[in-house]
Design a protein around this motif. Structure first.
Motif, PDB file in Angstrom:
ATOM      1  N   PRO A 170       0.822  -1.176  -0.149  1.00  0.00           N
ATOM      2  CA  PRO A 170      -0.075  -0.240  -0.030  1.00  0.00           C
ATOM      3  C   PRO A 170       0.947   1.159   0.062  1.00  0.00           C
ATOM      4  O   PRO A 170       0.544   2.239  -0.467  1.00  0.00           O
ATOM      5  CB  PRO A 170      -0.938  -0.008   1.370  1.00  0.00           C
ATOM      6  CG  PRO A 170      -0.288  -1.034   2.217  1.00  0.00           C
ATOM      7  CD  PRO A 170       0.385  -1.870   1.228  1.00  0.00           C
ATOM      8  N   TRP A 171       1.925   1.116   0.796  1.00  0.00           N
ATOM      9  CA  TRP A 171       2.751   2.490   0.491  1.00  0.00           C
ATOM     10  C   TRP A 171       3.381   2.865  -0.535  1.00  0.00           C
ATOM     11  O   TRP A 171       3.665   3.877  -1.100  1.00  0.00           O
ATOM     12  CB  TRP A 171       4.064   2.517   1.677  1.00  0.00           C
ATOM     13  CG  TRP A 171       3.326   2.614   3.058  1.00  0.00           C
ATOM     14  CD1 TRP A 171       2.889   1.603   4.100  1.00  0.00           C
ATOM     15  CD2 TRP A 171       3.056   3.839   3.598  1.00  0.00           C
ATOM     16  NE1 TRP A 171       2.410   2.497   5.067  1.00  0.00           N
ATOM     17  CE2 TRP A 171       2.559   3.774   5.018  1.00  0.00           C
ATOM     18  CE3 TRP A 171       3.365   5.297   3.060  1.00  0.00           C
ATOM     19  CZ2 TRP A 171       2.281   4.818   5.771  1.00  0.00           C
ATOM     20  CZ3 TRP A 171       2.884   6.370   3.882  1.00  0.00           C
ATOM     21  CH2 TRP A 171       2.402   6.177   5.150  1.00  0.00           C
ATOM     22  N   HIS A 172       3.695   1.621  -1.561  1.00  0.00           N
ATOM     23  CA  HIS A 172       3.963   1.928  -2.821  1.00  0.00           C
ATOM     24  C   HIS A 172       2.897   2.816  -3.607  1.00  0.00           C
ATOM     25  O   HIS A 172       3.231   3.718  -4.408  1.00  0.00           O
ATOM     26  CB  HIS A 172       4.438   0.491  -3.775  1.00  0.00           C
ATOM     27  CG  HIS A 172       4.352   0.607  -5.112  1.00  0.00           C
ATOM     28  ND1 HIS A 172       5.909   1.245  -5.555  1.00  0.00           N
ATOM     29  CD2 HIS A 172       3.842   0.438  -6.081  1.00  0.00           C
ATOM     30  CE1 HIS A 172       5.802   1.407  -6.793  1.00  0.00           C
ATOM     31  NE2 HIS A 172       4.506   0.665  -7.206  1.00  0.00           N
ATOM     32  N   LEU A 173       1.722   2.181  -3.595  1.00  0.00           N
ATOM     33  CA  LEU A 173       0.836   3.119  -4.219  1.00  0.00           C
ATOM     34  C   LEU A 173       0.384   4.536  -3.585  1.00  0.00           C
ATOM     35  O   LEU A 173       0.351   5.396  -4.284  1.00  0.00           O
ATOM     36  CB  LEU A 173      -0.639   2.265  -3.959  1.00  0.00           C
ATOM     37  CG  LEU A 173      -0.921   1.090  -4.879  1.00  0.00           C
ATOM     38  CD1 LEU A 173      -2.168   0.602  -4.639  1.00  0.00           C
ATOM     39  CD2 LEU A 173      -0.698   1.409  -6.363  1.00  0.00           C
ATOM     40  N   LEU A 174       0.591   4.642  -2.314  1.00  0.00           N
ATOM     41  CA  LEU A 174       0.601   6.061  -1.821  1.00  0.00           C
ATOM     42  C   LEU A 174       1.798   6.872  -2.263  1.00  0.00           C
ATOM     43  O   LEU A 174       1.497   7.992  -2.683  1.00  0.00           O
ATOM     44  CB  LEU A 174       0.739   6.008  -0.162  1.00  0.00           C
ATOM     45  CG  LEU A 174      -0.410   5.243   0.371  1.00  0.00           C
ATOM     46  CD1 LEU A 174      -0.184   5.087   2.107  1.00  0.00           C
ATOM     47  CD2 LEU A 174      -1.776   6.124   0.264  1.00  0.00           C
ATOM     48  N   THR A 220      -6.024  15.611 -10.004  1.00  0.00           N
ATOM     49  CA  THR A 220      -5.690  14.428 -10.465  1.00  0.00           C
ATOM     50  C   THR A 220      -4.904  14.636 -12.128  1.00  0.00           C
ATOM     51  O   THR A 220      -4.043  14.048 -12.576  1.00  0.00           O
ATOM     52  CB  THR A 220      -6.669  13.525 -10.546  1.00  0.00           C
ATOM     53  OG1 THR A 220      -7.035  13.223  -9.150  1.00  0.00           O
ATOM     54  CG2 THR A 220      -6.297  12.130 -10.862  1.00  0.00           C
ATOM     55  N   ALA A 221      -5.778  15.369 -12.599  1.00  0.00           N
ATOM     56  CA  ALA A 221      -5.549  15.412 -14.142  1.00  0.00           C
ATOM     57  C   ALA A 221      -4.166  16.457 -14.487  1.00  0.00           C
ATOM     58  O   ALA A 221      -3.400  15.912 -15.229  1.00  0.00           O
ATOM     59  CB  ALA A 221      -6.681  16.284 -14.876  1.00  0.00           C
ATOM     60  N   TYR A 222      -4.054  17.326 -13.612  1.00  0.00           N
ATOM     61  CA  TYR A 222      -2.844  18.054 -13.511  1.00  0.00           C
ATOM     62  C   TYR A 222      -1.628  17.102 -13.076  1.00  0.00           C
ATOM     63  O   TYR A 222      -0.469  17.348 -13.584  1.00  0.00           O
ATOM     64  CB  TYR A 222      -2.775  19.358 -12.794  1.00  0.00           C
ATOM     65  CG  TYR A 222      -3.119  20.520 -13.686  1.00  0.00           C
ATOM     66  CD1 TYR A 222      -2.184  20.743 -14.855  1.00  0.00           C
ATOM     67  CD2 TYR A 222      -4.107  21.632 -13.219  1.00  0.00           C
ATOM     68  CE1 TYR A 222      -2.465  22.130 -15.609  1.00  0.00           C
ATOM     69  CE2 TYR A 222      -4.509  22.665 -14.046  1.00  0.00           C
ATOM     70  CZ  TYR A 222      -3.459  22.928 -15.211  1.00  0.00           C
ATOM     71  OH  TYR A 222      -3.955  24.097 -15.742  1.00  0.00           O
ATOM     72  N   ALA A 276       0.795   7.860  -5.880  1.00  0.00           N
ATOM     73  CA  ALA A 276      -0.299   8.950  -5.789  1.00  0.00           C
ATOM     74  C   ALA A 276       0.354  10.258  -5.458  1.00  0.00           C
ATOM     75  O   ALA A 276      -0.062  11.161  -6.101  1.00  0.00           O
ATOM     76  CB  ALA A 276      -1.333   8.605  -4.935  1.00  0.00           C
ATOM     77  N   LYS A 277       1.489  10.226  -4.521  1.00  0.00           N
ATOM     78  CA  LYS A 277       1.988  11.411  -4.137  1.00  0.00           C
ATOM     79  C   LYS A 277       2.734  12.140  -5.177  1.00  0.00           C
ATOM     80  O   LYS A 277       2.661  13.251  -5.640  1.00  0.00           O
ATOM     81  CB  LYS A 277       2.941  11.300  -2.944  1.00  0.00           C
ATOM     82  CG  LYS A 277       3.643  12.519  -2.251  1.00  0.00           C
ATOM     83  CD  LYS A 277       4.374  12.158  -1.423  1.00  0.00           C
ATOM     84  CE  LYS A 277       5.089  13.583  -0.781  1.00  0.00           C
ATOM     85  NZ  LYS A 277       5.927  14.104  -1.730  1.00  0.00           N
TER      86      LYS A 277
END
Length: 562
Positions: free
Chosen positions: A216-220, A308-310, A223-224
């Protein structure tokens, strides 16, 4: 890119994406360049490059381009997380009824489920988002005898997206329950990553016992890096340690630079134990309110979409050069492999020419035949022996070149590509099919050389102007003497003298010039053809420098249009 003022869908929404056609064209061109990138050589960074390319394509196809083309479409929140995090129970509880089957056995292997308001169904009926997934329409629960829309075509190997509608969801919001991101089934992990890439809002679910896990931290962190609109849910927290676990989780988020990410805590309840039970509405109401606000309040919706788009667009500034760098590494490795082949064959080409000039072909049986000529050896036998000696010399050169190549390629990880590796994963020749061995190919080439040499001899004999036709030399004798003079070096000096006696000094000189050019031509052809055959598997991989420049150029055009 995003501006206030224009209506997008529902009457309360006043947000627009001011997207010029040129930007979409630039994105489409960039997408084609990304799709064309190939990483066939097994370099250290190739798996990461392939994963990055696939993830980027998924974001472009499943999120960015569809969102820019249809800004009024519902906000899509993808619920992702690791095995046993309670994603399905959470989705069911947010909807207010069971729409996604929660597995008791882990890891759950199932079709992803998308839930939207009935008025939003048309947005997901087509292939606007997730175009690679076939829609399977689930029955509408609560209406006996009504099985909803016809299910899409299915099969064990077909990837499906099950779509349901629920009027308990706010209009303008869709939830997608993704497979486990750490599933034991590789296809599920890939699909989960693709689905998350399609999200306007990433909802990352973890548990009190697993919130420090790497997955989950990889995904977090991803996302960052992409500045996606993100919310985290700490699920199944025992009420005795809610405060402590929440503080520890918050501290980890803050340390990772994610301290401003909205966090929601769901306590451990009897309904959390799997089997599809619904949590009390109060347990998920804060998250449901947050999602509804993001979907329906104009400025919040604009902010979520814009961020998200930017974020995806901004991430291209680092992801595209990284992809281009991986392409460049592929080409550099291909060049090293090609150079090893070129150097080996150039070296052998020079060596065999030097040996031919030194008369190395007139050795062994060929030398024996020449010494026996003409008393105990006819011209045909002599020409046979010289041709066999030339064939052996060329085959030796090709074998030596291939051995040099194999030695060089053993030091190159790129040479371990399946298309390049020889039998048993070692650089050994696989068994040849009939007619496809170097011996066969070189033998055929030498026989053609011999025929042309004999034709040269016949042409020269026909040009001789002698009153007594019976005094004309035999063309076979001329051909044998010519081959011996060309390939015999110093040992065959008398062959040249005898040839001049038979057809005259000028004729002998003219014939030796033609024969020398023919020999050089066949030497070039034989070694050149074998070199090309050795390079053919590498050439078939189509590793070239253009994709690197095209990726950077496509990014440059996109940056200009932004």
């Amino acid at each position: 890119m995003l501006q206030k003022g224009a209506k997008i869908g529902h009457s309360s929404h006043v947000v627009t994406l001011d997207v010029r056609p040129q930007l979409l064209d630039a994105l489409s061109a960039l997408r084609e360049r990304v799709a064309a990138a190939r990483f066939p050589l097994p370099l250290a960074g190739a798996p990461r490059a392939r994963a990055n390319r696939d993830e980027l394509l998924a974001q472009l196809d499943d999120y960015l381009v569809p969102r820019l083309r249809a800004p009024e479409a519902p906000l899509l929140a993808v619920v992702g997380g690791s095995t046993g995090a309670g994603k399905s129970t959470l989705v069911n509880s947010l909807v207010g009824r069971q729409v996604s089957e929660a597995g008791v056995l882990r890891p759950t292997t199932r079709t992803p489920v998308l839930v939207c308001h009935p008025d939003d169904q048309h947005w997901f009926a087509g292939m606007r988002v997730l175009p690679h997934l076939t829609r399977a329409w689930a029955p509408r629960q609560g209406r006996e005898g009504d099985d909803g829309a016809a299910p899409g075509p299915g099969g064990d190997s077909e990837r499906l997206l099950r779509v349901l509608t629920a009027d308990t969801l706010p209009c303008g919001l869709a939830l997608l329950d993704a497979p486990d991101i750490d599933s034991l089934v590789a296809d599920n992990r890939v699909l989960a990553a693709e689905l998350i890439c399609a999200a306007d809002v990433w909802v990352m679910v973890t548990t009190a016992s697993r919130y420090a896990d790497a997955v989950p931290w990889h995904l977090l962190r991803t996302a960052k890096e992409q500045d996606a609109t993100l919310v985290t849910v700490l699920d199944r927290v025992p009420h005795q340690v809610v405060g402590e676990v929440s503080r520890q989780y918050g501290a980890l988020l803050a340390k990772a630079g994610l301290g401003d990410v909205p966090r929601f805590t769901v306590p451990e309840l009897p309904e959390s134990a799997g089997g599809g039970g619904l949590l009390p509405a109060t347990a998920v109401e804060p998250l449901r309110t947050w999602l509804a606000h993001r979907a329906q309040e104009p400025s919040s919706r604009r902010q979520a979409i814009e961020r998200t788009a930017y974020g995806v667009l901004g991430s291209l500034n680092s992801r595209m050069p990284e992809l281009a760098g991986a392409v460049a590494a592929q080409y550099a490795a291909a060049l090293r492999l090609t150079s090893a082949v070129d150097e080996a064959y150039e070296s052998e080409h020079a060596r065999v020419r030097a040996r031919l000039q030194a008369g190395a072909a007139l050795a062994g049986d060929a030398l024996k035949r020449w010494r026996a000529y003409p008393l105990d050896c006819g011209p045909g036998e002599l020409l046979d022996a010289i041709s066999e000696s030339l064939e052996a010399l060329l085959l030796c050169a090709v074998t030596a070149a291939d051995e040099h190549i194999d030695d060089a390629w053993r030091r190159e990880p790129a040479a371990q590509a399946p298309a390049l590796v020889r039998r048993g994963g070692r650089y050994e020749r696989a068994p040849y099919e009939d007619g496809d061995s170097p011996e066969h190919r070189i033998g055929m080439a030498v026989r053609r050389w011999r025929r042309e040499l004999e034709e040269y001899a016949e042409d020269e004999v026909r040009t001789l102007d002698r009153a007594d036709k019976n005094s004309l030399p035999d063309a076979d004798v001329v051909a044998a003497l010519l081959a011996t003079a060309l390939l015999g070096g110093r040992r065959a000096r008398t062959a040249g003298e005898t040839l001049a006696e038979r057809i005259g000094a000028h004729g002998a000189l003219r014939l030796r010039d033609r024969g020398g050019r023919l020999l050089t031509d066949y030497l070039d052809k034989v070694l050149g053809a074998e070199r090309e055959r050795r390079l053919a598997p590498l050439d078939a991989l189509d590793v070239n420098p253009e994709p690197q420049a095209e990726l950077i150029a496509a990014l440059s055009v996109l940056q200009k249009e932004r």
